[in-house]
Design an enzyme around this catalytic site. Structure first.
Site, PDB file in Angstrom:
ATOM      1  N   ARG A  10       0.858  -1.182   0.000  1.00 44.27           N
ATOM      2  CA  ARG A  10       0.000   0.000   0.000  1.00 44.27           C
ATOM      3  C   ARG A  10       0.896   1.234   0.000  1.00 44.27           C
ATOM      4  O   ARG A  10       2.106   1.154   0.249  1.00 44.27           O
ATOM      5  CB  ARG A  10      -0.901  -0.002   1.235  1.00 44.27           C
ATOM      6  N   SER A  12       0.615   4.085   1.931  1.00 47.43           N
ATOM      7  CA  SER A  12       0.727   4.890   3.146  1.00 47.43           C
ATOM      8  C   SER A  12       2.175   4.927   3.623  1.00 47.43           C
ATOM      9  O   SER A  12       2.990   4.073   3.259  1.00 47.43           O
ATOM     10  CB  SER A  12      -0.159   4.319   4.252  1.00 47.43           C
ATOM     11  N   LYS A  79      -2.067  -7.845  10.751  1.00 53.29           N
ATOM     12  CA  LYS A  79      -3.381  -7.606  11.358  1.00 53.29           C
ATOM     13  C   LYS A  79      -4.416  -7.164  10.325  1.00 53.29           C
ATOM     14  O   LYS A  79      -5.622  -7.256  10.576  1.00 53.29           O
ATOM     15  CB  LYS A  79      -3.280  -6.553  12.470  1.00 53.29           C
ATOM     16  N   ASP A  80      -3.971  -6.715   9.142  1.00 57.61           N
ATOM     17  CA  ASP A  80      -4.894  -6.294   8.086  1.00 57.61           C
ATOM     18  C   ASP A  80      -5.254  -7.422   7.122  1.00 57.61           C
ATOM     19  O   ASP A  80      -6.053  -7.218   6.208  1.00 57.61           O
ATOM     20  CB  ASP A  80      -4.281  -5.134   7.277  1.00 57.61           C
ATOM     21  N   THR A 122     -11.432   6.182  17.334  1.00 59.28           N
ATOM     22  CA  THR A 122     -11.092   4.828  16.882  1.00 59.28           C
ATOM     23  C   THR A 122     -12.323   4.182  16.268  1.00 59.28           C
ATOM     24  O   THR A 122     -13.431   4.329  16.786  1.00 59.28           O
ATOM     25  CB  THR A 122     -10.563   3.925  18.015  1.00 59.28           C
ATOM     26  N   ARG A 126     -12.950  -3.747  18.778  1.00 63.59           N
ATOM     27  CA  ARG A 126     -12.165  -4.360  19.861  1.00 63.59           C
ATOM     28  C   ARG A 126     -11.655  -3.307  20.830  1.00 63.59           C
ATOM     29  O   ARG A 126     -11.790  -3.454  22.057  1.00 63.59           O
ATOM     30  CB  ARG A 126     -10.983  -5.142  19.256  1.00 63.59           C
ATOM     31  N   ARG A 127     -11.089  -2.245  20.293  1.00 62.31           N
ATOM     32  CA  ARG A 127     -10.566  -1.183  21.153  1.00 62.31           C
ATOM     33  C   ARG A 127     -11.677  -0.501  21.927  1.00 62.31           C
ATOM     34  O   ARG A 127     -11.532  -0.184  23.114  1.00 62.31           O
ATOM     35  CB  ARG A 127      -9.788  -0.163  20.309  1.00 62.31           C
ATOM     36  N   ARG A 144     -10.646   7.023  10.800  1.00 63.41           N
ATOM     37  CA  ARG A 144      -9.839   6.224   9.895  1.00 63.41           C
ATOM     38  C   ARG A 144      -8.755   7.108   9.305  1.00 63.41           C
ATOM     39  O   ARG A 144      -8.697   8.292   9.561  1.00 63.41           O
ATOM     40  CB  ARG A 144     -10.719   5.628   8.787  1.00 63.41           C
ATOM     41  N   GLY A 145      -7.902   6.500   8.492  1.00 65.49           N
ATOM     42  CA  GLY A 145      -6.810   7.258   7.893  1.00 65.49           C
ATOM     43  C   GLY A 145      -5.473   6.825   8.460  1.00 65.49           C
ATOM     44  O   GLY A 145      -5.397   6.075   9.431  1.00 65.49           O
ATOM     45  N   THR A 149      -2.603  11.487   9.586  1.00 63.40           N
ATOM     46  CA  THR A 149      -3.939  12.088   9.546  1.00 63.40           C
ATOM     47  C   THR A 149      -4.587  12.062  10.915  1.00 63.40           C
ATOM     48  O   THR A 149      -5.176  13.051  11.365  1.00 63.40           O
ATOM     49  CB  THR A 149      -4.829  11.339   8.534  1.00 63.40           C
ATOM     50  N   ARG A 150      -4.492  10.934  11.596  1.00 62.49           N
ATOM     51  CA  ARG A 150      -5.115  10.800  12.913  1.00 62.49           C
ATOM     52  C   ARG A 150      -4.464  11.737  13.929  1.00 62.49           C
ATOM     53  O   ARG A 150      -5.142  12.364  14.744  1.00 62.49           O
ATOM     54  CB  ARG A 150      -5.018   9.354  13.397  1.00 62.49           C
ATOM     55  N   CYS A 232     -13.801  -7.919  11.078  1.00 60.55           N
ATOM     56  CA  CYS A 232     -13.919  -6.555  11.597  1.00 60.55           C
ATOM     57  C   CYS A 232     -15.307  -6.288  12.172  1.00 60.55           C
ATOM     58  O   CYS A 232     -15.522  -5.279  12.824  1.00 60.55           O
ATOM     59  CB  CYS A 232     -13.619  -5.541  10.491  1.00 60.55           C
TER      60      CYS A 232
END
Length: 289
Positions: A10, A12, A79-80, A122, A126-127, A144-145, A149-150, A232
């Protein structure tokens, strides 16, 4: 002349860092590499992943590129990656885990110091569940992002805190103990781990990338998630590790996405037996949540 290995990732900053890290390991063994950035469906959508079918959104385009041989290997945050794998495209190599923890980032202090009714950014169910069990007054905002960004939204005061993976912060040099606080919650399966996906019968010679202990731990974590038919859409976590005396341990959590009632399990022993016990314990408790 050595064949150039085309590494798909990706676009990012974190994904590119991970691809460059894998490239450096390959370079050290004499391989020539080219990094190819690919935009996935997960990068295009703004809404929470659980509204769109989950983790495969980040991997579909990379898997298509593998099948078409546009790329040779794909580098992922494990994890993705969906726990339902394509048999023709195995997650063949698992690199050594650095940090598994979730991290609360806030300029207002750790979780017990946040103001009453604090807003937490978030989208992770889960969190949200785990934080609600620490402080039930917290409010959540879909966030998201990428990390930059966050963090920018946090600086602008859109929320009081965000929750992200510690490994991501560390890899990008964004971790600062003045406003980053580790959380004692069960992490996502494969969190803090880089995985390398290949076509089935190719690149076995790159097995020097693989860390056997992390591979075993991640395999057990993902099997737990798969056994619960979770994605998810469900608050679920699994973290496996070897203790200081080399004992295998597994922590898991599973929750109802509406009531936030959760089931925690912690077992130590032989990996497959521990996995079986955590699955059975969780399934037996499901009737009560």
């Amino acid at each position: 002349m050595e064949r150039t290995i085309k590494i798909g990732t990706r676009k990012s900053k974190l994904a590119m860092w991970q691809a460059k890290y894998v490239e450096s390991l390959l370079n050290s063994h004499g391989y020539i590499c080219e990094i190819i950035g690919i935009t996935t469906l997960g990068d295009k959508i703004e809404k929470p992943l659980y509204d769109f079918g989950g983790k495969g959104l980040f991997t579909g385009a990379l898997e298509e590129a593998l099948l078409s041989k546009t790329i040779d290997i794909a580098v992922h945050s494990v994890k993705d990656v969906s726990v339902i794998e394509n048999d023709q495209l195995p997650l063949k190599f698992i690199l050594k885990r650095d940090y598994h923890q979730d991290c609360l980032v806030s300029f207002k202090g750790p979780i017990d110091k946040l103001p009453h009714g604090a807003f937490i950014g978030t989208t992770s169910l889960r969190r949200r569940v785990c934080l609600k069990h620490i402080r039930n007054d917290l409010e959540f905002v879909d966030f998201r992002g990428n990390l930059d960004t966050r963090l920018e939204k946090l600086k602008k005061g859109v929320v009081d805190a965000i929750v992200v993976s510690k490994s991501g912060l560390k890899r990008l040099g964004l971790y600062d103990s003045a406003y980053c606080f580790d959380l004692d919650i069960v992490s996502s399966a494969g969190q803090g781990v880089i995985g390398v996906q290949t076509r089935l019968d190719e690149f076995d010679e790159l097995n020097f990338l693989d860390d056997s202990q992390t591979h075993l731990c991640v395999s057990i974590e993902r099997k737990f998630v798969k056994a619960l038919n979770a994605s998810c859409n469900f608050p679920i976590g699994a973290y496996a590790y070897f203790s200081e005396n080399d004992q295998f341990c597994l922590k898991t959590m599973y929750a109802d996405p509406k009531t936030f009632k959760k089931i925690d399990c912690f077992k130590c022993g032989l990996p497959q037996q521990v996995l079986k016990e955590c699955i059975e314990y969780t399934k037996n408790k499901l009737v009560y949540i």
